[in-house]
Design a protein around this motif. Structure first.
Motif, short mmCIF file in Angstrom:
data_model
loop_
_atom_site.label_atom_id
_atom_site.label_comp_id
_atom_site.label_asym_id
_atom_site.label_seq_id
_atom_site.Cartn_x
_atom_site.Cartn_y
_atom_site.Cartn_z
N LYS A 117 6.33 -2.00 -1.78
CA LYS A 117 4.88 -1.86 -1.88
C LYS A 117 4.27 -3.19 -2.28
CE LYS A 117 4.86 3.09 -2.93
NZ LYS A 117 4.42 4.15 -3.87
N ILE A 118 3.36 -3.68 -1.43
CA ILE A 118 2.76 -5.00 -1.63
C ILE A 118 1.25 -4.88 -1.58
CG2 ILE A 118 2.57 -7.34 -0.69
CD1 ILE A 118 5.27 -6.91 0.69
N VAL A 119 0.56 -5.60 -2.47
CA VAL A 119 -0.90 -5.67 -2.39
C VAL A 119 -1.31 -7.14 -2.30
CG1 VAL A 119 -1.25 -5.65 -4.91
CG2 VAL A 119 -3.11 -4.95 -3.38
N GLU A 179 -4.70 3.27 -10.08
CA GLU A 179 -3.52 3.92 -10.63
C GLU A 179 -2.37 3.75 -9.64
OE1 GLU A 179 -4.23 7.95 -11.65
OE2 GLU A 179 -5.89 7.51 -13.03
N GLY A 180 -1.25 3.25 -10.13
CA GLY A 180 -0.10 3.03 -9.26
C GLY A 180 0.58 1.72 -9.57
N GLN A 181 1.71 1.48 -8.91
CA GLN A 181 2.47 0.26 -9.14
C GLN A 181 2.93 -0.35 -7.82
OE1 GLN A 181 5.58 1.36 -12.09
NE2 GLN A 181 4.51 -0.07 -13.43
N PHE A 182 3.11 -1.66 -7.86
CA PHE A 182 3.56 -2.40 -6.68
C PHE A 182 4.85 -3.16 -7.00
CE2 PHE A 182 -1.07 -2.09 -6.15
CZ PHE A 182 -1.14 -1.60 -4.84
N ASP A 183 5.61 -3.43 -5.95
CA ASP A 183 6.79 -4.29 -6.07
C ASP A 183 6.39 -5.75 -6.01
OD1 ASP A 183 9.15 -2.30 -5.81
OD2 ASP A 183 7.86 -1.78 -4.11
N CYS A 184 5.26 -6.03 -5.36
CA CYS A 184 4.84 -7.42 -5.15
C CYS A 184 3.32 -7.49 -5.13
CB CYS A 184 5.42 -7.93 -3.82
SG CYS A 184 4.88 -9.59 -3.36
#
Length: 287
Positions: A117-119, A179-184
């Protein structure tokens, strides 16, 4: 209308006077490729131009160039990571240095056990987010921007390039409602100080969005502070943050991330030997 390639190329180069000879040649090559699908080698061998080829008014194009309008705006697109992106005055024209940011993320994050997951914060034309999505088929990518016009360009680029990036309006400087989390987390935020305008080219100052370029001299690390704070809440402990930076603030940006609690922070130089990327990890362990 011109019947062969070399005289047309020479005419453009000779009359584009707002730029150096080298820059004028590069622009002429771009124009001939875009409008007539002529390669550089076609110019060198003076390939004939078909009599039925549709040619633009070259004098109007030359006049626009001499008014410092970027050639990418005249053409309407530019290449980034070998992908053709639409550009407009609403978004920054992608730079080659930013391609290095993309390559670094791809190299570091290329695993396929789970979706990555990337933003991309401050996505602009969507070039970073879409390139990552295209090169990392296992990734789920979001692109955020505060500008509705930029998001419209990014969405059009995603459609044209068959990308599934999810573009959303989000202001990193306002209250964190995500709300949530990213790997990058990746970003090329505004980092040029207003005092640096004096050394900038008119094609950038007059035709590219100041919203995406400039930050106040009194707080040049404004966006990096906000990004670091966002990462503390939304970056997985095994993840990493990658940001493009002002070459004059490499050490200061590194210090900011260290003081925020990141355990491993690196300053990475670009192809020209200038500080250009900061890579920050919350953990000292690589995935």
């Amino acid at each position: 209308m011109y019947s062969s390639t070399k005289p047309l190329f020479d005419y453009i180069v000779r009359n584009v006077t707002a730029y150096s000879h080298k820059e004028a040649r590069a622009m002429a090559f771009m124009l001939l490729e875009h409008y007539l699908r002529l390669r550089n080698v076609d110019v060198l061998v003076d390939k004939p131009i078909p009599s039925n080829a549709s040619q633009p008014d070259w004098d109007i194009i030359i006049a626009r160039l001499n008014q410092s309008e970027p050639v990418q705006h005249i053409i309407g697109s530019t290449y980034f990571c070998n992908l053709e992106f639409k550009v407009s005055p609403s978004v920054l024209i992608p730079r080659p240095e930013t391609e290095e940011l993309v390559r670094l993320v791809v190299k570091d994050c290329y695993w396929d056990e789970d979706p990555v997951k990337i933003v991309d914060i401050g996505t602009g034309s969507g070039c970073i987010a879409i390139a990552l999505d295209r090169f990392m088929s296992f990734a789920k990518v979001w692109g955020w921007d505060v500008s509705d016009d930029a998001l419209a360009v990014a969405q059009e680029n995603a459609h044209r390039l068959l990308s599934e990036v999810k573009f959303e309006k989000y202001d990193i400087l306002k209250e964190d409602t995500f709300e949530g989390q990213f790997d990058c987390v990746v970003s090329n935020p505004p980092y040029v100080t207003y005092s640096e305008q004096i050394s900038m080219e008119p094609n950038v100052l007059r035709f590219e969005p100041h919203l995406a370029l400039f930050v106040e001299d009194a707080d040049p690390l404004l966006f990096y502070r906000a990004i670091a704070d966002f990462c503390l809440k939304h970056l997985k402990s095994t993840g990493a943050c990658y940001v493009e930076i002002n070459e004059h603030f490499g050490a200061a940006t590194q210090k900011l991330f260290v003081e925020k609690g990141f355990r491993k922070v690196e300053v990475i130089q670009d192809m020209y030997g200038k500080d250009r990327i900061v890579k920050a990890r919350l953990s000292v362990e690589e995935v």
